[in-house]
Scaffold this motif. Structure first.
Motif, PDB file in Angstrom:
ATOM      1  N   GLU A 122       8.928  -5.567   6.319  1.00 51.23           N
ATOM      2  CA  GLU A 122       9.212  -6.657   7.256  1.00 51.23           C
ATOM      3  C   GLU A 122       7.983  -6.978   8.104  1.00 51.23           C
ATOM      4  O   GLU A 122       7.699  -8.148   8.365  1.00 51.23           O
ATOM      5  CB  GLU A 122      10.415  -6.304   8.130  1.00 51.23           C
ATOM      6  N   ALA A 123       7.227  -5.957   8.513  1.00 47.27           N
ATOM      7  CA  ALA A 123       5.992  -6.188   9.264  1.00 47.27           C
ATOM      8  C   ALA A 123       4.984  -6.922   8.386  1.00 47.27           C
ATOM      9  O   ALA A 123       4.306  -7.850   8.840  1.00 47.27           O
ATOM     10  CB  ALA A 123       5.416  -4.874   9.772  1.00 47.27           C
TER      11      ALA A 123
ATOM     12  N   GLU B  14       1.839  -8.809  10.036  1.00 44.69           N
ATOM     13  CA  GLU B  14       1.385  -7.823  11.016  1.00 44.69           C
ATOM     14  C   GLU B  14       0.616  -6.674  10.392  1.00 44.69           C
ATOM     15  O   GLU B  14      -0.046  -5.928  11.095  1.00 44.69           O
ATOM     16  CB  GLU B  14       2.578  -7.276  11.794  1.00 44.69           C
ATOM     17  N   LEU B  15       0.694  -6.502   9.088  1.00 47.64           N
ATOM     18  CA  LEU B  15      -0.025  -5.413   8.424  1.00 47.64           C
ATOM     19  C   LEU B  15      -1.097  -5.997   7.521  1.00 47.64           C
ATOM     20  O   LEU B  15      -0.815  -6.784   6.632  1.00 47.64           O
ATOM     21  CB  LEU B  15       0.935  -4.559   7.587  1.00 47.64           C
ATOM     22  N   THR B  16      -2.323  -5.612   7.776  1.00 47.31           N
ATOM     23  CA  THR B  16      -3.439  -6.046   6.950  1.00 47.31           C
ATOM     24  C   THR B  16      -4.280  -4.832   6.596  1.00 47.31           C
ATOM     25  O   THR B  16      -4.133  -3.767   7.181  1.00 47.31           O
ATOM     26  CB  THR B  16      -4.311  -7.072   7.691  1.00 47.31           C
ATOM     27  N   LEU B  17      -5.195  -5.006   5.652  1.00 47.15           N
ATOM     28  CA  LEU B  17      -6.085  -3.916   5.288  1.00 47.15           C
ATOM     29  C   LEU B  17      -7.020  -3.597   6.441  1.00 47.15           C
ATOM     30  O   LEU B  17      -7.450  -4.496   7.157  1.00 47.15           O
ATOM     31  CB  LEU B  17      -6.920  -4.300   4.066  1.00 47.15           C
ATOM     32  N   PRO B  18      -7.382  -2.340   6.619  1.00 51.70           N
ATOM     33  CA  PRO B  18      -8.326  -1.977   7.672  1.00 51.70           C
ATOM     34  C   PRO B  18      -9.672  -2.675   7.468  1.00 51.70           C
ATOM     35  O   PRO B  18     -10.092  -2.910   6.345  1.00 51.70           O
ATOM     36  CB  PRO B  18      -8.485  -0.461   7.511  1.00 51.70           C
ATOM     37  N   VAL B  19     -10.350  -2.985   8.560  1.00 46.34           N
ATOM     38  CA  VAL B  19     -11.638  -3.675   8.508  1.00 46.34           C
ATOM     39  C   VAL B  19     -12.651  -2.850   7.725  1.00 46.34           C
ATOM     40  O   VAL B  19     -13.435  -3.379   6.948  1.00 46.34           O
ATOM     41  CB  VAL B  19     -12.159  -3.955   9.940  1.00 46.34           C
TER      42      VAL B  19
ATOM     43  N   ILE C 115       0.830  -1.192   0.000  1.00 40.85           N
ATOM     44  CA  ILE C 115       0.000   0.000   0.000  1.00 40.85           C
ATOM     45  C   ILE C 115       0.875   1.258   0.000  1.00 40.85           C
ATOM     46  O   ILE C 115       1.796   1.365   0.818  1.00 40.85           O
ATOM     47  CB  ILE C 115      -0.918  -0.011   1.244  1.00 40.85           C
ATOM     48  N   GLU C 116       0.539   2.171  -0.914  1.00 33.92           N
ATOM     49  CA  GLU C 116       1.275   3.437  -0.958  1.00 33.92           C
ATOM     50  C   GLU C 116       1.044   4.190   0.349  1.00 33.92           C
ATOM     51  O   GLU C 116      -0.074   4.278   0.843  1.00 33.92           O
ATOM     52  CB  GLU C 116       0.828   4.289  -2.139  1.00 33.92           C
ATOM     53  N   GLY C 117       2.125   4.677   0.926  1.00 33.83           N
ATOM     54  CA  GLY C 117       2.056   5.357   2.216  1.00 33.83           C
ATOM     55  C   GLY C 117       2.305   4.414   3.383  1.00 33.83           C
ATOM     56  O   GLY C 117       2.416   4.849   4.520  1.00 33.83           O
ATOM     57  N   VAL C 118       2.387   3.116   3.088  1.00 36.08           N
ATOM     58  CA  VAL C 118       2.697   2.132   4.133  1.00 36.08           C
ATOM     59  C   VAL C 118       4.012   1.445   3.772  1.00 36.08           C
ATOM     60  O   VAL C 118       5.049   1.778   4.317  1.00 36.08           O
ATOM     61  CB  VAL C 118       1.561   1.099   4.324  1.00 36.08           C
ATOM     62  N   GLN C 119       3.964   0.492   2.844  1.00 38.93           N
ATOM     63  CA  GLN C 119       5.180  -0.216   2.465  1.00 38.93           C
ATOM     64  C   GLN C 119       6.052   0.574   1.492  1.00 38.93           C
ATOM     65  O   GLN C 119       7.235   0.300   1.361  1.00 38.93           O
ATOM     66  CB  GLN C 119       4.852  -1.588   1.838  1.00 38.93           C
ATOM     67  N   TYR C 120       5.459   1.521   0.794  1.00 39.39           N
ATOM     68  CA  TYR C 120       6.244   2.342  -0.133  1.00 39.39           C
ATOM     69  C   TYR C 120       5.621   3.724  -0.255  1.00 39.39           C
ATOM     70  O   TYR C 120       4.466   3.945   0.124  1.00 39.39           O
ATOM     71  CB  TYR C 120       6.330   1.685  -1.517  1.00 39.39           C
TER      72      TYR C 120
END
Length: 70
Positions: free
Chosen positions: A51-52, A57-62, A30-35
């Motif tokens: 790495e998360a 550990e990182l998923t899309l918001p519900v 996701i832009e703004g998260v992993q890149y």
């Protein structure tokens, strides 16, 4: 340094440039998260966030998942 350009990330991680670009193009990362994109539009990878993601550990918001069902 926590953020690197795609080629450096590929060198450090073992992912190919093509694999990194595929993760970005398909929305796996996701832009703004992993890149993010630098002011010169070059893609910068956030190593800590990737790495998360690798650890699950990182998923899309519900809310995003629920919005798709409507």
């Amino acid at each position: 340094m926590n953020q690197v350009l795609v080629d450096k990330f590929a060198e450090l991680s073992g992912y190919t440039r093509k694999a990194v670009e595929a993760k970005i193009d398909t929305g796996v990362w996701i832009e703004g998260v992993q890149y993010c994109r630098a002011p010169d539009r070059r893609i910068v990878i956030n190593i800590e966030k990737v790495e998360a993601w690798q650890r699950g550990e990182l998923t899309l918001p519900v809310a995003t998942s629920q919005a798709k069902r409507r």
